[in-house]
Every structure is written in structure tokens, then in C-alpha cells.
Design a protein around this motif. Structure first.
Motif, PDB file in Angstrom:
ATOM      1  N   VAL A  15      52.232  55.201  75.692  1.00  0.00           N
ATOM      2  CA  VAL A  15      53.656  54.960  75.426  1.00  0.00           C
ATOM      3  C   VAL A  15      53.915  55.036  73.916  1.00  0.00           C
ATOM      4  O   VAL A  15      54.874  55.669  73.463  1.00  0.00           O
ATOM      5  CB  VAL A  15      54.097  53.590  75.988  1.00  0.00           C
ATOM      6  CG1 VAL A  15      55.452  53.173  75.457  1.00  0.00           C
ATOM      7  CG2 VAL A  15      54.107  53.632  77.500  1.00  0.00           C
ATOM      8  N   ALA A  16      53.047  54.418  73.129  1.00  0.00           N
ATOM      9  CA  ALA A  16      53.204  54.442  71.672  1.00  0.00           C
ATOM     10  C   ALA A  16      53.105  55.871  71.152  1.00  0.00           C
ATOM     11  O   ALA A  16      53.909  56.291  70.302  1.00  0.00           O
ATOM     12  CB  ALA A  16      52.152  53.556  71.012  1.00  0.00           C
ATOM     13  N   LEU A  36      56.284  57.735  71.897  1.00  0.00           N
ATOM     14  CA  LEU A  36      57.368  57.369  70.976  1.00  0.00           C
ATOM     15  C   LEU A  36      57.193  58.021  69.614  1.00  0.00           C
ATOM     16  O   LEU A  36      58.160  58.489  69.001  1.00  0.00           O
ATOM     17  CB  LEU A  36      57.438  55.846  70.831  1.00  0.00           C
ATOM     18  CG  LEU A  36      57.941  55.069  72.045  1.00  0.00           C
ATOM     19  CD1 LEU A  36      57.762  53.575  71.828  1.00  0.00           C
ATOM     20  CD2 LEU A  36      59.388  55.404  72.333  1.00  0.00           C
ATOM     21  N   VAL A  37      55.951  58.073  69.141  1.00  0.00           N
ATOM     22  CA  VAL A  37      55.692  58.706  67.842  1.00  0.00           C
ATOM     23  C   VAL A  37      56.011  60.197  67.901  1.00  0.00           C
ATOM     24  O   VAL A  37      56.666  60.741  67.006  1.00  0.00           O
ATOM     25  CB  VAL A  37      54.228  58.470  67.406  1.00  0.00           C
ATOM     26  CG1 VAL A  37      53.857  59.347  66.226  1.00  0.00           C
ATOM     27  CG2 VAL A  37      54.005  57.012  67.065  1.00  0.00           C
ATOM     28  N   MET A  53      58.043  61.723  70.002  1.00  0.00           N
ATOM     29  CA  MET A  53      59.491  61.880  70.136  1.00  0.00           C
ATOM     30  C   MET A  53      60.183  61.701  68.788  1.00  0.00           C
ATOM     31  O   MET A  53      61.073  62.465  68.425  1.00  0.00           O
ATOM     32  CB  MET A  53      60.034  60.867  71.145  1.00  0.00           C
ATOM     33  CG  MET A  53      61.533  61.008  71.397  1.00  0.00           C
ATOM     34  SD  MET A  53      62.129  59.835  72.611  1.00  0.00           S
ATOM     35  CE  MET A  53      62.162  58.331  71.658  1.00  0.00           C
ATOM     36  N   ASP A  54      59.765  60.686  68.042  1.00  0.00           N
ATOM     37  CA  ASP A  54      60.343  60.438  66.721  1.00  0.00           C
ATOM     38  C   ASP A  54      60.061  61.596  65.773  1.00  0.00           C
ATOM     39  O   ASP A  54      60.935  62.033  65.025  1.00  0.00           O
ATOM     40  CB  ASP A  54      59.767  59.135  66.159  1.00  0.00           C
ATOM     41  CG  ASP A  54      60.408  58.738  64.845  1.00  0.00           C
ATOM     42  OD1 ASP A  54      61.646  58.828  64.746  1.00  0.00           O
ATOM     43  OD2 ASP A  54      59.677  58.335  63.926  1.00  0.00           O
ATOM     44  N   ARG A  68      62.166  64.720  66.912  1.00  0.00           N
ATOM     45  CA  ARG A  68      63.602  64.484  66.798  1.00  0.00           C
ATOM     46  C   ARG A  68      64.086  64.467  65.354  1.00  0.00           C
ATOM     47  O   ARG A  68      65.222  64.824  65.066  1.00  0.00           O
ATOM     48  CB  ARG A  68      63.963  63.175  67.485  1.00  0.00           C
ATOM     49  CG  ARG A  68      65.457  62.987  67.669  1.00  0.00           C
ATOM     50  CD  ARG A  68      65.756  61.706  68.346  1.00  0.00           C
ATOM     51  NE  ARG A  68      65.544  60.643  67.355  1.00  0.00           N
ATOM     52  CZ  ARG A  68      65.772  59.370  67.566  1.00  0.00           C
ATOM     53  NH1 ARG A  68      66.170  58.980  68.739  1.00  0.00           N
ATOM     54  NH2 ARG A  68      65.582  58.479  66.643  1.00  0.00           N
ATOM     55  N   LEU A  70      61.301  54.849  64.377  1.00  0.00           N
ATOM     56  CA  LEU A  70      60.747  54.705  65.724  1.00  0.00           C
ATOM     57  C   LEU A  70      59.224  54.740  65.717  1.00  0.00           C
ATOM     58  O   LEU A  70      58.578  54.095  66.540  1.00  0.00           O
ATOM     59  CB  LEU A  70      61.306  55.795  66.647  1.00  0.00           C
ATOM     60  CG  LEU A  70      61.044  55.633  68.132  1.00  0.00           C
ATOM     61  CD1 LEU A  70      61.604  54.310  68.634  1.00  0.00           C
ATOM     62  CD2 LEU A  70      61.642  56.788  68.894  1.00  0.00           C
ATOM     63  N   SER A  71      58.637  55.436  64.774  1.00  0.00           N
ATOM     64  CA  SER A  71      57.176  55.477  64.684  1.00  0.00           C
ATOM     65  C   SER A  71      56.616  54.103  64.326  1.00  0.00           C
ATOM     66  O   SER A  71      55.552  53.712  64.804  1.00  0.00           O
ATOM     67  CB  SER A  71      56.735  56.503  63.647  1.00  0.00           C
ATOM     68  OG  SER A  71      57.095  57.794  64.062  1.00  0.00           O
ATOM     69  N   ALA A 122      56.780  52.010  67.385  1.00  0.00           N
ATOM     70  CA  ALA A 122      55.751  52.424  68.342  1.00  0.00           C
ATOM     71  C   ALA A 122      54.411  51.751  68.061  1.00  0.00           C
ATOM     72  O   ALA A 122      53.546  51.700  68.933  1.00  0.00           O
ATOM     73  CB  ALA A 122      55.589  53.940  68.306  1.00  0.00           C
TER      74      ALA A 122
END
Length: 113
Positions: A66-67, A70-71, A73-74, A77, A85-86, A89
């Protein structure tokens, strides 16, 4: 509304626990022995599963994934730079690492026993 739903669930779980404790207390007061199967079912009903090192490893890997998600995706993006967001995460990431370590230590402890 979500707070209300969570409150209702917590209320009924607490009520169920209180009834179970009352039943156990009455059985002990009357001197009746509790069968081992019943005690095992109580262990399982608390969390839905028995806590084992393998479950810790599985949970740790899931949180680390999950972390990492998120990294990534950040990173994608924000034009391939790391932003806020990183850092957020890192929370599930470090919890995942801790669970992974606990699971490995638990497996090693079981092997020695």
C-alpha cells in the motif's frame, strides 16, 4: 453517518462480549469446567483468526505494498517528483516493516521451540 454506523457496531460487539463474560463467570461460579473447544472458539471469535507470525508477515507485506502504491501514485501524479503523499506513505510502510520483522522473529522463535 459513518460515525453512527461504527458506534452501533461497537455497541453490539461490547454487548456480545459482556454476555459471553457473564456466561463464563456463571459457569465458573457453579464449578463447571469449560471445554477446551469453547475456549478455542473464544480465541477465534475475538479477531476472526488466531494471531500467527505468518499473518504478521502477510499484513506487513500488504501494508508495504500500500505504501509503495501511494509513493508511485504520488511520483507519477506530480510530474515525477516526490511530494507530500510520499511522506504520508511512510506511515503504513514503517508499520508494514515492523510487522514483517515481528513475523520473522516469531517464525524463528517457533522453530527454536
Amino acid at each position: 453517518m459513518p460515525v453512527f454506523i461504527v458506534g452501533i457496531v461497537m455497541f453490539f460487539r461490547a454487548r456480545e462480549r459482556a454476555e459471553t463474560q457473564k456466561t463464563i463467570r456463571m459457569a465458573i461460579e457453579k464449578g463447571q469446567a469449560l471445554p477446551p473447544e469453547y475456549l478455542d472458539s473464544l480465541k477465534r471469535s475475538g479477531s476472526g483468526r488466531i494471531k500467527t507470525p505468518v499473518n504478521d508477515i502477510r499484513s506487513g507485506l500488504i501494508l508495504m505494498a500500500v505504501a509503495l502504491g501511494l509513493v508511485v501514485m504520488d511520483y507519477v501524479r506530480n510530474d515525477y517528483t516526490f511530494e507530500t503523499l510520499s511522506g504520508i506513505a511512510a506511515i503504513p510502510g514503517f508499520i508494514g516493516v515492523a510487522l514483517l520483522i515481528m513475523g520473522i522473529v516469531g517464525l524463528n522463535t517457533q522453530k527454536k521451540s
